[in-house]
Write a protein that holds these residues in place. Sequence first.
Motif, PDB file in Angstrom:
ATOM      1  N   PRO A  17       0.830  -1.199   0.000  1.00 43.92           N
ATOM      2  CA  PRO A  17       0.000   0.000   0.000  1.00 43.92           C
ATOM      3  C   PRO A  17       0.864   1.247   0.000  1.00 43.92           C
ATOM      4  O   PRO A  17       2.078   1.172  -0.119  1.00 43.92           O
ATOM      5  N   THR A  18       0.239   2.414   0.132  1.00 40.08           N
ATOM      6  CA  THR A  18       0.964   3.682   0.113  1.00 40.08           C
ATOM      7  C   THR A  18       2.119   3.652   1.104  1.00 40.08           C
ATOM      8  O   THR A  18       1.984   3.217   2.230  1.00 40.08           O
ATOM      9  N   VAL A  19       3.268   4.131   0.685  1.00 38.98           N
ATOM     10  CA  VAL A  19       4.480   3.971   1.472  1.00 38.98           C
ATOM     11  C   VAL A  19       5.194   5.299   1.639  1.00 38.98           C
ATOM     12  O   VAL A  19       4.868   6.288   0.998  1.00 38.98           O
ATOM     13  N   VAL A  20       6.179   5.292   2.500  1.00 44.64           N
ATOM     14  CA  VAL A  20       7.090   6.414   2.660  1.00 44.64           C
ATOM     15  C   VAL A  20       8.413   6.028   2.023  1.00 44.64           C
ATOM     16  O   VAL A  20       8.941   4.949   2.276  1.00 44.64           O
ATOM     17  N   ALA A  21       8.949   6.903   1.172  1.00 44.76           N
ATOM     18  CA  ALA A  21      10.194   6.596   0.465  1.00 44.76           C
ATOM     19  C   ALA A  21      11.339   6.410   1.446  1.00 44.76           C
ATOM     20  O   ALA A  21      11.413   7.081   2.466  1.00 44.76           O
ATOM     21  N   GLN A  22      12.219   5.482   1.148  1.00 46.08           N
ATOM     22  CA  GLN A  22      13.383   5.232   1.967  1.00 46.08           C
ATOM     23  C   GLN A  22      14.619   5.600   1.156  1.00 46.08           C
ATOM     24  O   GLN A  22      15.175   4.780   0.437  1.00 46.08           O
ATOM     25  N   TRP A  23      15.019   6.864   1.242  1.00 50.01           N
ATOM     26  CA  TRP A  23      16.196   7.338   0.530  1.00 50.01           C
ATOM     27  C   TRP A  23      17.371   7.247   1.494  1.00 50.01           C
ATOM     28  O   TRP A  23      17.455   7.992   2.463  1.00 50.01           O
TER      29      TRP A  23
END
Length: 668
Positions: A17-23
């Motif tokens: 599902p909708t995620v938070v980017a892991q940069w």
Amino acid sequence: MLKKLLILTLIFSLTSPTVVAQWDWAISGGSVNTFSRTTDYNNVNHITTDQAGNVYIMGQVGGAGVKVDSHSLSAYSGIYPSASLDIVLSSFTENGTYRWSKIIGGHMYDFGYALKTDKQGHLYVTGQIRNVDATLIGTPYNSVHFDTDTILPKIPIDSVTTSFGEDTLMQSMFIVQYDTAGTFQWLNMPEPDTTSRYRGNFPVNMDVDANGDVYWLCYLLPGEYRWANNNIITQAGTYVVKYNSQGNIIGINQLEFNAGRGIDLTDSWGGLTHFARNPMNGNYYIAGTNKAKQYSYLLIGGDTINSDMYLAAFSPTGQLLWKKESGGVDLGSIEDLELDLNGNIYLGGLIRPGTEFGGHTYTSPKSSGAPFVSSFDSGGNHLWSEMAVVDAVSITYDVAVSDTEIAITGYGSSLYWPNNTDSVKTLGNQGYDAFLARFNKGNGELITMERTNTPFGGASYGNAIAAGPQNTYYMGGNFSMSMFLGQDTLYKVGSQRSFFLTKYECDVPEASMSVSGINATNTINLVYTGAPADSVKWYLGDGTQLWGDSITYSYAAKGKYRVCTMAYFDCTEVTVCDSLVAGEISLTEESLAEVAIYPNPTNDFLNLENLPKEGQVTLYNLSGKLLLQQPFKKENNKLDLSNLPKGVYLLELQNNAGERVFRKVMKE
């Protein structure tokens, strides 16, 4: 009697599902030049990786104040608007530590078209230098440098006039090899003095196989070239020139693919004609945007191509095997072509609704041109396609292929992927930003989409992407103001756009489940026991699907069922499946709970302690491929992982009673 069969079927399917980017990290670079053309902005054009996990970028910079991740470099081009560009080649570790850089170029425009590595520790670059451009009478401008390794002679013009003249050194095509530490190995510039880029030769693209054999796609004019054998080209056309890793010509084949002019097969930094070789059968694939129809002609297999987009396959000796052309509305561009190890083809670019390609018609509720990604098998049969929905024209610029998925990058404003509930729908009037979207290779389902973060009024553009270890990608491009990527904030080097490189990584958690039951009934209790997940879905083997961390279910009949639990995490999902018999549930005889596994991560050996007296150990990659399997008959054992590439693996331990446990291990 309870009996848990636990016949392992492990699936790592990646959707979330909708995620938070892991940069993980990001760097910036560029020059301080002011450019009058948008195509001249500082940029990352290509990215690749090597066997050790190091990252390489190739990009374009001006001549003044060049920096790569705060490291100052000397360039050779002019520093005035539209004066010229140099090629920058830089390397970083997988953790973002700067390793080395090279600057290639002279006073005029110099362009890099392809960047590749092999498994033997070599790095290859092809492109064009402009050592042949007209100069004023008198002292010549800067010579062309391949950094400090090779400097080409700048031959003064012998003239008494005050008009422009030309150098007599006419080689412009080049292919150069470095080792992965940045040490120069060899340079080939095979053109005769009588021809050059400005008279029609072009190094269009390049592919390299695992052994270091180079397949150089070139448009060549008639003449005598500088390799030893079969060096007379009698007919203008498109050729594959094959080198070995020592830089020696080992073959040349003309393709049934031709254009009226070589310049119509390429652009300043390439991007029109894309090329790959299938390592399984040696066939060549070419895809691109048909610029030639505006100025001359494009022929494939003797047929004139009038459509915007094309895809074609050729035998190792150059004969056409099949081709595809766009139709319908026929408005779009192909910006990249990549192959996987099975020879499946992946294309990315820009498409407008109503355009048909390869048997698929692209549709959208919006009329704007949008990013697309498509897959075909090695015979040209359409497998799947996805087209984004956008409010303003947006594009896919590059494609990367990994074991189980592909990823694309480009730029967009408000952008989402239809029929995917986990698609990120960005806000309108937010400006353009680089995106990274991941898809399941098998069916095209969106895994996740990330968007870079820039301030109001700023913008970023994704231009290049490469795959690292599982669920890891390196993305590059340029930005106009600043960028916020994880813990890193990037600022411009000069007054216009600077380039960026960032690492995206999605960690793969462990998933597991336990089962118990009520004797003499068909009722089972299932409990998810893995890493904390956003949600858990159960597939019970009889068509029933239920949600929840723990469930109780009664089967209609006694029997063996394949039960799967799918755990949704931040940027991926993990599915673990077991086979069990409803109505026959018992305890396992010998526990594996006390097994110690260390060091984890490891770079060579993995120690296993407190094992049962007898059993076996199995190692899989995250796509479920069996890598090794061996029995154990003592409490302590070692596994040698030194020959495996860096990444995440799944370790399975099984005792003689049939109990199995799974542990995630990492090789670094």
